[in-house]
Motif scaffolding. Structure first.
Motif, PDB file in Angstrom:
ATOM      1  N   VAL A 534      34.338  35.851  44.488  1.00  0.00           N
ATOM      2  CA  VAL A 534      35.624  36.190  43.863  1.00  0.00           C
ATOM      3  C   VAL A 534      36.300  34.929  43.335  1.00  0.00           C
ATOM      4  O   VAL A 534      36.792  34.882  42.199  1.00  0.00           O
ATOM      5  CB  VAL A 534      36.538  36.926  44.854  1.00  0.00           C
ATOM      6  CG1 VAL A 534      37.948  37.072  44.284  1.00  0.00           C
ATOM      7  CG2 VAL A 534      35.967  38.292  45.201  1.00  0.00           C
ATOM      8  N   GLU A 535      36.340  33.890  44.167  1.00  0.00           N
ATOM      9  CA  GLU A 535      36.984  32.639  43.776  1.00  0.00           C
ATOM     10  C   GLU A 535      36.330  32.045  42.532  1.00  0.00           C
ATOM     11  O   GLU A 535      37.018  31.596  41.606  1.00  0.00           O
ATOM     12  CB  GLU A 535      36.924  31.638  44.933  1.00  0.00           C
ATOM     13  CG  GLU A 535      37.614  30.321  44.646  1.00  0.00           C
ATOM     14  CD  GLU A 535      37.554  29.372  45.830  1.00  0.00           C
ATOM     15  OE1 GLU A 535      38.473  28.554  45.978  1.00  0.00           O
ATOM     16  OE2 GLU A 535      36.586  29.439  46.616  1.00  0.00           O
ATOM     17  N   GLY A 541      38.680  33.293  34.879  1.00  0.00           N
ATOM     18  CA  GLY A 541      39.481  34.258  34.153  1.00  0.00           C
ATOM     19  C   GLY A 541      38.945  35.674  34.118  1.00  0.00           C
ATOM     20  O   GLY A 541      39.406  36.498  33.313  1.00  0.00           O
ATOM     21  N   ALA A 542      37.993  36.002  34.979  1.00  0.00           N
ATOM     22  CA  ALA A 542      37.444  37.359  35.003  1.00  0.00           C
ATOM     23  C   ALA A 542      38.435  38.328  35.658  1.00  0.00           C
ATOM     24  O   ALA A 542      39.329  37.931  36.411  1.00  0.00           O
ATOM     25  CB  ALA A 542      36.115  37.378  35.748  1.00  0.00           C
ATOM     26  N   ASP A 543      38.250  39.598  35.356  1.00  0.00           N
ATOM     27  CA  ASP A 543      39.031  40.686  35.971  1.00  0.00           C
ATOM     28  C   ASP A 543      38.228  41.156  37.181  1.00  0.00           C
ATOM     29  O   ASP A 543      37.218  41.845  37.036  1.00  0.00           O
ATOM     30  CB  ASP A 543      39.213  41.812  34.949  1.00  0.00           C
ATOM     31  CG  ASP A 543      39.944  43.012  35.523  1.00  0.00           C
ATOM     32  OD1 ASP A 543      40.432  42.917  36.668  1.00  0.00           O
ATOM     33  OD2 ASP A 543      40.000  44.055  34.845  1.00  0.00           O
ATOM     34  N   VAL A 544      38.675  40.780  38.387  1.00  0.00           N
ATOM     35  CA  VAL A 544      37.844  40.926  39.581  1.00  0.00           C
ATOM     36  C   VAL A 544      38.384  42.006  40.514  1.00  0.00           C
ATOM     37  O   VAL A 544      39.591  42.098  40.764  1.00  0.00           O
ATOM     38  CB  VAL A 544      37.727  39.591  40.347  1.00  0.00           C
ATOM     39  CG1 VAL A 544      36.843  39.748  41.581  1.00  0.00           C
ATOM     40  CG2 VAL A 544      37.184  38.496  39.439  1.00  0.00           C
ATOM     41  N   THR A 545      37.447  42.799  41.040  1.00  0.00           N
ATOM     42  CA  THR A 545      37.739  43.777  42.093  1.00  0.00           C
ATOM     43  C   THR A 545      36.892  43.428  43.307  1.00  0.00           C
ATOM     44  O   THR A 545      35.694  43.143  43.177  1.00  0.00           O
ATOM     45  CB  THR A 545      37.395  45.201  41.636  1.00  0.00           C
ATOM     46  OG1 THR A 545      38.200  45.540  40.512  1.00  0.00           O
ATOM     47  CG2 THR A 545      37.645  46.211  42.756  1.00  0.00           C
ATOM     48  N   LEU A 569      43.834  35.714  46.098  1.00  0.00           N
ATOM     49  CA  LEU A 569      43.782  37.126  45.689  1.00  0.00           C
ATOM     50  C   LEU A 569      45.096  37.551  45.035  1.00  0.00           C
ATOM     51  O   LEU A 569      45.101  38.279  44.030  1.00  0.00           O
ATOM     52  CB  LEU A 569      43.490  38.011  46.891  1.00  0.00           C
ATOM     53  CG  LEU A 569      42.114  37.872  47.557  1.00  0.00           C
ATOM     54  CD1 LEU A 569      42.005  38.802  48.753  1.00  0.00           C
ATOM     55  CD2 LEU A 569      40.983  38.138  46.578  1.00  0.00           C
ATOM     56  N   LYS A 570      46.201  37.085  45.607  1.00  0.00           N
ATOM     57  CA  LYS A 570      47.514  37.467  45.073  1.00  0.00           C
ATOM     58  C   LYS A 570      47.789  36.790  43.739  1.00  0.00           C
ATOM     59  O   LYS A 570      48.193  37.446  42.768  1.00  0.00           O
ATOM     60  CB  LYS A 570      48.602  37.102  46.094  1.00  0.00           C
ATOM     61  CG  LYS A 570      49.997  37.492  45.658  1.00  0.00           C
ATOM     62  CD  LYS A 570      51.023  37.136  46.738  1.00  0.00           C
ATOM     63  CE  LYS A 570      52.433  37.517  46.301  1.00  0.00           C
ATOM     64  NZ  LYS A 570      53.434  37.151  47.354  1.00  0.00           N
ATOM     65  N   GLU A 571      47.563  35.479  43.687  1.00  0.00           N
ATOM     66  CA  GLU A 571      47.885  34.731  42.474  1.00  0.00           C
ATOM     67  C   GLU A 571      47.003  35.135  41.296  1.00  0.00           C
ATOM     68  O   GLU A 571      47.454  35.143  40.146  1.00  0.00           O
ATOM     69  CB  GLU A 571      47.757  33.225  42.731  1.00  0.00           C
ATOM     70  CG  GLU A 571      48.839  32.666  43.644  1.00  0.00           C
ATOM     71  CD  GLU A 571      48.714  31.183  43.858  1.00  0.00           C
ATOM     72  OE1 GLU A 571      47.666  30.601  43.468  1.00  0.00           O
ATOM     73  OE2 GLU A 571      49.650  30.579  44.413  1.00  0.00           O
ATOM     74  N   LYS A 572      45.743  35.461  41.568  1.00  0.00           N
ATOM     75  CA  LYS A 572      44.808  35.823  40.501  1.00  0.00           C
ATOM     76  C   LYS A 572      44.807  37.329  40.228  1.00  0.00           C
ATOM     77  O   LYS A 572      44.018  37.807  39.407  1.00  0.00           O
ATOM     78  CB  LYS A 572      43.400  35.368  40.871  1.00  0.00           C
ATOM     79  CG  LYS A 572      43.255  33.865  41.078  1.00  0.00           C
ATOM     80  CD  LYS A 572      43.534  33.080  39.811  1.00  0.00           C
ATOM     81  CE  LYS A 572      43.291  31.593  40.016  1.00  0.00           C
ATOM     82  NZ  LYS A 572      43.543  30.812  38.793  1.00  0.00           N
TER      83      LYS A 572
END
Length: 666
Positions: A534-535, A541-545, A569-572
């Motif tokens: 995730v990091e 700049g990806a849209d991560v789930t 997780l919150k900031e991104k």
């Protein structure tokens, strides 16, 4: 030594002359006794760092007001004269090595835990010191004056116990910090509001301590120069309030952060070497007083450059000296290639102490208390040891066996050593991990009785040919791939969008160059590995789930990494789906179930990170073949059960020694 003239230049501050510029800053250890007294293992822990050449050791924070100001579960105490003899025993031992010794005095304020101290904590105001923390009671003016006096009494005991200096903790969300920070201090009297008012309590403490110890005893003050929270003190704010604390301070120990930004206090692994030095430089330039800087400093050249460029006068190495007690002596003697550099994992130190209330440990140093040598513990007859697997556990076992005098053979089927640590270190934020296998390989190369076969898969026949007395299996782990529909058909297959962590690492250079901004990335698994993925992609700049079957993400992470990860997780703006089960893996989506409802999570790249499982394929054959022979067989590290580097290192060291002792070979 000539290469690092600044590191090994003495520094005199009033009555204290420090022989070099290396400082061990205060770090809790949980080595103290239940009543706040020093233990012998505690003294030995510090003694190793003194013997290793450290110029100044600042003991972990000691309590000035018990139980109200207590921090942790076995915190040392300086609130009574009965503790002076024990501390004198310590300073006497450490002084024999030419090391200066200070101790940090502290009141935890709102950071105290009510269930441990038995009463409600106190603070500048009724604001918790961290998210979800206990609500403290606001101190009265009379109580403030009483606490100031307790600091002074503790400082006098410090002097009587033979210390060379005293440090006052004014950072990291402890009581003085709770007055200094506008995040905590909501008072409207003379102790709140303006920078001068918020600094009033700290100034009273410093002035009263000076009165107690006299004009020539050095006073160090540790600060959080930037709190890294909106509404908190910035570096500019700190430079303003320090004007009111400055007069009687001899050294500023320039740290940063509060409880809710602990990743900038106990530095996260992605922060660059010496990243905090600009803060100490700013304090040094404004007040023209010596400063200590800390912040992932492991490499001698980084330390030398900070000193040469005037960014600090002293280099604080906390976790670095836990990992390598002999840092100063090794650098001075030109033995840099033998340095065991901290990898900033925060597992055995912060994770054990803060998160689990255990005694301090280290992922890469299996014995933080005793001498790092097997002198006097050598095998008493010719002993052959065969180690299968050249990861960190296997390398530690092989080196330990060879250092104990065994003729040792190491098999590694890959063309290189280091195992999973080498693979994970290919991720940009994890490159520090490389320092550990580098150290182990350098250590192995110096052992003439350790013979390594890389690119060679062990067999029963090849092991038998070496006439082993002891066989150590350390064959590591592979990704856990449960029988989920579509998973095995797609993961890491040619042309597939679905990968494991190894699939990412295999093509890491391609992914580094690839523009994934706005692309959908779905990661199944909310543990350490999944969060690493995730990091990596959020930074691009990806849209991560992220999808996790348990009710929370990062359940088993150490406290520093957990705070760092939750902040990320919150900031991104990562979409986090907990209590969500993976049902099926498809070409471009994961079918999941959440709240008894099936959903499709579409992706351009999908990653399945469900943990690892141990692999010990050859072990049953070895056990069967050597069943009737006088051969001891051990299984260590991830091949027993997939865990972390710390468990494998510990087993590589101690199970090896214990087995040799049990067989009466030592």
């Amino acid at each position: 030594m000539k290469k690092y003239n600044n590191i090994f230049k003495p520094l005199t501050v009033k009555t204290m002359t420090i022989k070099n510029r290396i400082v061990m800053p205060p770090m809790g250890s949980n080595f103290g006794g239940a009543n706040g007294e020093l233990t012998e293992e505690h003294i030995k822990y510090y003694e190793q760092r003194a013997k290793g050449g450290t110029g100044l050791i600042i003991l972990e924070n000691v309590c000035v007001d018990f139980p109200l100001g207590s921090n942790g579960t076995t915190q040392l105490r300086m609130n009574h004269d009965c503790f002076i003899p024990g501390f004198y025993k310590l300073t006497d031992r450490l002084h024999k090595y030419g090391t200066c010794v200070a101790v940090q005095i502290n009141h935890s304020g709102a950071s105290a835990v009510p269930s441990r101290i038995g009463i409600q904590p106190v603070s500048s105001s009724n604001v918790p010191s961290k998210t979800g923390g206990a609500i403290p009671r606001e101190l009265t003016k009379e109580e403030i004056i009483e606490i100031v006096e307790k600091y002074a009494q503790a400082a006098k005991r410090v002097q009587m116990a033979g210390f060379d200096a005293v440090e006052i903790h004014a950072g990291h969300s402890y009581l003085i910090s709770q007055f200094l920070s506008p995040l905590y201090n909501k008072r409207t009297d003379e102790f709140g509001g303006s920078a001068e008012n918020r600094a009033r309590f700290g100034r009273m403490v410093i002035d009263k301590v000076r009165e107690a110890v006299g004009p020539m005893f050095p006073i160090i003050v540790r600060i959080s120069a930037d709190e890294f929270l909106e509404g908190g003190n910035t570096l500019e704010d700190t430079l303003e309030y320090l004007e009111y604390l400055n007069a009687e301070v001899d050294i500023f120990n320039v740290s940063s952060a509060l409880n809710d930004t602990i990743q900038f206090q106990i530095d996260a692994n992605y922060l660059e070497d010496g990243w905090r030095a600009y803060m100490s430089k700013a304090v040094r330039e404004k007040f023209d007083k010596p400063t200590i800087t800390t912040g992932n400093i492991r490499n001698p050249q980084v330390a030398e450059d900070i000193l040469a460029e005037g960014k600090a006068d002293l280099i604080g190495m906390g976790r670095g000296l836990i990992a390598e007690p002999n840092w100063a002596n090794k650098v001075k003697c030109g033995k840099e290639d033998t340095l065991r550099k901290c990898i900033s994992c925060n597992i055995g130190c912060a994770g054990h102490r803060i998160g689990l209330n255990r005694p301090l440990r280290c992922t890469i140093n299996p014995d933080v208390i005793n001498e790092d040598t097997l002198e006097g513990r050598k095998v008493n007859k010719t002993t052959n040891v065969v180690v299968i697997g050249g990861g960190t556990a296997g390398l530690e076992a092989a080196c330990t066996a060879a250092e104990a005098g065994c003729t040792t053979f190491l098999f590694e089927k890959r063309s290189y050593l280091g195992g999973l640590a080498r693979e994970i270190a290919k991720l940009p934020a994890k490159d520090r991990i490389n320092d550990f296998p580098d150290y182990l390989i350098n250590r192995a190369n110096k052992l003439k009785n350790l013979i390594t076969f890389t690119g060679t898969e062990a067999t029963v026949e090849s092991v038998e040919n070496l006439k082993p007395d002891v066989i150590i299996n350390a064959t590591g782990s592979v990704p856990l791939l449960p029988p989920i529909t579509g998973l095995l058909d797609r993961i890491d297959k040619e042309g597939s969008k679905v990968r494991s962590i190894f699939g990412l690492i295999k093509d890491i250079e391609m992914f580094k160059e690839l523009d994934v901004k706005g692309k959908k990335v779905a990661v199944v698994g909310g543990g350490a590995v999944g969060l690493d993925v995730v990091e990596f992609f959020t930074e691009k700049g990806a849209d991560v789930t992220i999808i996790e079957r348990l009710p929370m993400i990062g359940r088993d992470l150490d406290v520093v990494t957990k705070v760092q990860s939750m902040t990320m997780l919150k900031e991104k703006e990562v979409r986090a789906m907990t209590s969500t089960s993976l049902l099926e893996v498809r070409d471009d989506n994961f079918k999941v179930n959440v709240d008894n409802e099936d959903q499709e999570i579409e992706f351009d790249f999908g990653f399945v990170c469900l943990g690892m499982r141990g692999v010990a394929t050859l072990l049953p054959e070895l056990e069967e073949h050597f069943e009737d022979k006088d051969v001891e067989i051990m299984n260590i590290g991830d091949s027993v059960r997939a865990r972390r580097i710390i468990e494998g290192t510990n087993e590589g060291r101690y199970l090896t020694i214990e087995t040799l002792e049990r067989l009466n070979l030592i």
